[in-house]
Enzyme design. Sequence first.
Site, PDB file in Angstrom:
ATOM      1  N   LYS A 153      40.127  31.450  38.286  1.00 17.82           N
ATOM      2  CA  LYS A 153      41.557  31.787  38.341  1.00 17.82           C
ATOM      3  C   LYS A 153      42.190  31.304  39.647  1.00 17.82           C
ATOM      4  O   LYS A 153      42.769  32.082  40.405  1.00 17.82           O
ATOM      5  CB  LYS A 153      41.766  33.280  38.159  1.00 17.82           C
ATOM      6  CG  LYS A 153      43.224  33.714  38.000  1.00 17.82           C
ATOM      7  CD  LYS A 153      43.306  35.225  37.744  1.00 17.82           C
ATOM      8  CE  LYS A 153      44.727  35.744  37.608  1.00 17.82           C
ATOM      9  NZ  LYS A 153      45.498  35.817  38.860  1.00 17.82           N
ATOM     10  N   ARG A 166      38.886  43.222  43.171  1.00 15.16           N
ATOM     11  CA  ARG A 166      39.746  43.997  44.071  1.00 15.16           C
ATOM     12  C   ARG A 166      38.921  44.788  45.086  1.00 15.16           C
ATOM     13  O   ARG A 166      37.771  45.150  44.820  1.00 15.16           O
ATOM     14  CB  ARG A 166      40.592  44.988  43.262  1.00 15.16           C
ATOM     15  CG  ARG A 166      41.478  44.338  42.218  1.00 15.16           C
ATOM     16  CD  ARG A 166      42.225  45.384  41.411  1.00 15.16           C
ATOM     17  NE  ARG A 166      42.951  44.764  40.311  1.00 15.16           N
ATOM     18  CZ  ARG A 166      42.408  44.506  39.115  1.00 15.16           C
ATOM     19  NH1 ARG A 166      41.145  44.816  38.884  1.00 15.16           N
ATOM     20  NH2 ARG A 166      43.121  43.920  38.161  1.00 15.16           N
ATOM     21  N   GLU A 193      45.212  29.962  41.704  1.00 12.44           N
ATOM     22  CA  GLU A 193      46.615  30.277  41.377  1.00 12.44           C
ATOM     23  C   GLU A 193      47.563  29.781  42.457  1.00 12.44           C
ATOM     24  O   GLU A 193      47.180  29.583  43.617  1.00 12.44           O
ATOM     25  CB  GLU A 193      46.787  31.785  41.186  1.00 12.44           C
ATOM     26  CG  GLU A 193      46.593  32.565  42.458  1.00 12.44           C
ATOM     27  CD  GLU A 193      46.449  34.059  42.216  1.00 12.44           C
ATOM     28  OE1 GLU A 193      46.202  34.489  41.082  1.00 12.44           O
ATOM     29  OE2 GLU A 193      46.593  34.809  43.186  1.00 12.44           O
ATOM     30  N   LYS A 211      43.167  50.725  41.076  1.00 10.05           N
ATOM     31  CA  LYS A 211      42.348  50.131  40.013  1.00 10.05           C
ATOM     32  C   LYS A 211      40.899  50.005  40.461  1.00 10.05           C
ATOM     33  O   LYS A 211      40.562  50.223  41.625  1.00 10.05           O
ATOM     34  CB  LYS A 211      42.921  48.754  39.634  1.00 10.05           C
ATOM     35  CG  LYS A 211      44.304  48.801  38.994  1.00 10.05           C
ATOM     36  CD  LYS A 211      44.769  47.405  38.611  1.00 10.05           C
ATOM     37  CE  LYS A 211      46.125  47.436  37.935  1.00 10.05           C
ATOM     38  NZ  LYS A 211      46.613  46.053  37.627  1.00 10.05           N
ATOM     39  N   HIS A 243      43.446  37.417  49.201  1.00  5.91           N
ATOM     40  CA  HIS A 243      44.906  37.468  49.280  1.00  5.91           C
ATOM     41  C   HIS A 243      45.401  38.808  48.746  1.00  5.91           C
ATOM     42  O   HIS A 243      44.680  39.557  48.108  1.00  5.91           O
ATOM     43  CB  HIS A 243      45.538  36.323  48.492  1.00  5.91           C
ATOM     44  CG  HIS A 243      45.187  36.323  47.031  1.00  5.91           C
ATOM     45  ND1 HIS A 243      43.962  35.872  46.553  1.00  5.91           N
ATOM     46  CD2 HIS A 243      45.876  36.737  45.959  1.00  5.91           C
ATOM     47  CE1 HIS A 243      43.937  36.001  45.235  1.00  5.91           C
ATOM     48  NE2 HIS A 243      45.079  36.529  44.842  1.00  5.91           N
ATOM     49  N   HIS A 276      39.759  35.814  43.363  1.00  2.00           N
ATOM     50  CA  HIS A 276      39.425  35.489  41.980  1.00  2.00           C
ATOM     51  C   HIS A 276      38.151  34.651  41.960  1.00  2.00           C
ATOM     52  O   HIS A 276      37.918  33.872  42.881  1.00  2.00           O
ATOM     53  CB  HIS A 276      40.593  34.729  41.332  1.00  2.00           C
ATOM     54  CG  HIS A 276      41.881  35.483  41.444  1.00  2.00           C
ATOM     55  ND1 HIS A 276      42.117  36.642  40.750  1.00  2.00           N
ATOM     56  CD2 HIS A 276      42.976  35.286  42.229  1.00  2.00           C
ATOM     57  CE1 HIS A 276      43.312  37.112  41.092  1.00  2.00           C
ATOM     58  NE2 HIS A 276      43.848  36.321  41.987  1.00  2.00           N
ATOM     59  N   GLN A 297      42.541  41.170  47.080  1.00  3.02           N
ATOM     60  CA  GLN A 297      41.787  40.632  45.946  1.00  3.02           C
ATOM     61  C   GLN A 297      41.370  39.185  46.193  1.00  3.02           C
ATOM     62  O   GLN A 297      41.825  38.540  47.140  1.00  3.02           O
ATOM     63  CB  GLN A 297      42.645  40.686  44.682  1.00  3.02           C
ATOM     64  CG  GLN A 297      43.913  39.845  44.811  1.00  3.02           C
ATOM     65  CD  GLN A 297      44.788  39.914  43.574  1.00  3.02           C
ATOM     66  OE1 GLN A 297      44.891  38.936  42.853  1.00  3.02           O
ATOM     67  NE2 GLN A 297      45.394  41.058  43.313  1.00  3.02           N
ATOM     68  N   SER A 304      46.808  44.489  45.083  1.00  3.92           N
ATOM     69  CA  SER A 304      45.478  44.775  45.641  1.00  3.92           C
ATOM     70  C   SER A 304      45.006  43.651  46.563  1.00  3.92           C
ATOM     71  O   SER A 304      45.348  42.478  46.369  1.00  3.92           O
ATOM     72  CB  SER A 304      44.471  44.911  44.483  1.00  3.92           C
ATOM     73  OG  SER A 304      44.512  43.764  43.682  1.00  3.92           O
TER      74      SER A 304
HETATM   75  N1  LIG Z   1      47.650  37.255  43.082  1.00  5.86           N
HETATM   76  N2  LIG Z   1      48.179  37.711  41.899  1.00  5.86           N
HETATM   77  C1  LIG Z   1      47.439  37.732  40.802  1.00  5.86           C
HETATM   78  O1  LIG Z   1      46.288  37.394  40.814  1.00  5.86           O
HETATM   79  C2  LIG Z   1      48.108  38.221  39.531  1.00  5.86           C
HETATM   80  O2  LIG Z   1      48.073  37.157  38.577  1.00  5.86           O
HETATM   81  C3  LIG Z   1      47.379  39.445  39.013  1.00  5.86           C
HETATM   82  O3  LIG Z   1      47.779  39.798  37.713  1.00  5.86           O
HETATM   83  C4  LIG Z   1      47.687  40.604  39.964  1.00  5.86           C
HETATM   84  O4  LIG Z   1      47.060  40.360  41.161  1.00  5.86           O
HETATM   85  C5  LIG Z   1      47.170  41.900  39.464  1.00  5.86           C
HETATM   86  O5  LIG Z   1      47.285  42.719  40.612  1.00  5.86           O
HETATM   87  P1  LIG Z   1      46.578  44.120  40.616  1.00  5.86           P
HETATM   88  O6  LIG Z   1      45.206  43.845  40.119  1.00  5.86           O
HETATM   89  O7  LIG Z   1      47.382  44.984  39.732  1.00  5.86           O
HETATM   90  O8  LIG Z   1      46.600  44.556  42.037  1.00  5.86           O
HETATM   91 ZN   LIG Z   2      45.643  36.788  42.827  1.00  3.10          ZN
END
Ligand SMILES: NNC(=O)[C@@H](O)[C@H](O)[C@H](O)COP(=O)(O)O
Ligand SMILES: [Zn+2]
Length: 437
Positions: free
Chosen positions: A132, A296, A134, A302, A277, A109, A107, A105
């Site tokens: 979060k 997202r 990352e 989702k 990202h 955090h 997204q 997605s």
């Molecule tokens: N960038 N990556 C992350 O943040 C992962 O740790 C997450 O678990 C995933 O982004 C989850 O992706 P969906 O919500 O299913 O699209």
């Molecule tokens: Zn992420």
Amino acid sequence: MTDKLFRLECGFQNYDWGKLGQESAVAQFISNSNPEIEISSTTPYAELWMGTHPTKPSFNYNTSNKLIDIISSDPERYLGSHIAKSFNNDLPFLFKVLSIEKVLSIQAHPDKNLAKLLNQNDPKNYPDNNHKPEMAIALTKFEGFCGFKPLTEIHYYISNIPELLNLIGGSESLNYFNQNIQFNSNSPINKKILKLLFSNLMNSNQNDISLNSTNLIKRVQSNPEIFQKFDPDLPILIKTLNKQFPNDIGLFCGCLLLNYCKLNPGEAIFLKAKDPHAYISGNILECMASSDNVIRAGFTPKFKDVNVLVNNLTYNYDSVENQKLKPILNNNNRLILNSNENENENENNSLKLYNPPIEEFEVLEINLSHPNHSLNFKKFNGPSILITTEGSGFIKNLESNQQFTCNAGYIYFISANLEIQLISNSSNFTSYRAFCE
Ligand SMILES: NNC(=O)[C@@H](O)[C@H](O)[C@H](O)COP(=O)(O)O
Ligand SMILES: [Zn+2]
């Protein structure tokens, strides 16, 4: 009492975007680690979770005790006093393997303040109150969107692609951009302009998005060169993602506003909280503060929280190169005790330390190039989780002299203040050690 070095049994997520069956590195690792686990060739295996996060907690491989319960039984023993106190007697990081077939997605955090608010107001979609940030380390070639493109590139796309211009507010928005943007500056007005354009785009109605997506694909097919000014692969990417998510807003906000980042194995990116990202393809290791909070807004079936995303992004913009996190190479003295090998062997082994500007985690890549090499590690002032991704060898507790096998997919918890040794019995014995100290 549980030993200070023990093997983990870790959970996994079958998100829709994961690689299928044995194609997935996640599936390969889990079935290597536990042959009783049946791998279905039609099921996506997206994420392997290594840590204590309650969404998918890890267990002691031999006793089936939950990792968090072992840690809670004696936080100072397993985390060390400093980390136990700083992180409320819990593991500060969540360590993952991701194996990506389809785009994730669009997204971002939350930071800590926003996470607390979201978790209070909507615990179903925001399961914890942690930030979060990352880091992604590429195990194979990897592609992803990360951060807004440089302003000059955004200016080019809104000036040359009518379908994008239609969705960001038309010529009025373009004039506002042209009259107010300050190229080569970090002026707050630039973020204000970016936020306005992004908000208009993300709040477009689906009819307008569908109409402009159809015309965008036609333009990509008839005039691909317009899209190739900064990256020859953009036309293929737009067509590929349109097949995965037809007429999705991600075609515009991802492909035309976010950096299209390509990593070779060993390269990494770090995403601060609130940086937009979306990962596109490849196998990665991902380390993050221990949270599952994802805001997202596109490329996903989702729950989407468009206004929360639009109102909380950093609106930073920078080149792809500046988004990458450079590892520190072979910086032995801080982490390594000594290595029982002669000089020339030493040259072939490699240590890469990925150390982002946050306190929750660092990740050390350890590669022993030939059989019968070994490296002794100092006591770390905090906990570690180690996964072997290639080759085979052993991990030895230098206090108890217990030794355990390390094959691809084997995962170990290493308590604070414990000296361990890694010994290779194959070439290219590669492991990654996430830790906090
Ligand atoms: N960038 N990556 C992350 O943040 C992962 O740790 C997450 O678990 C995933 O982004 C989850 O992706 P969906 O919500 O299913 O699209
Ligand atoms: Zn992420």
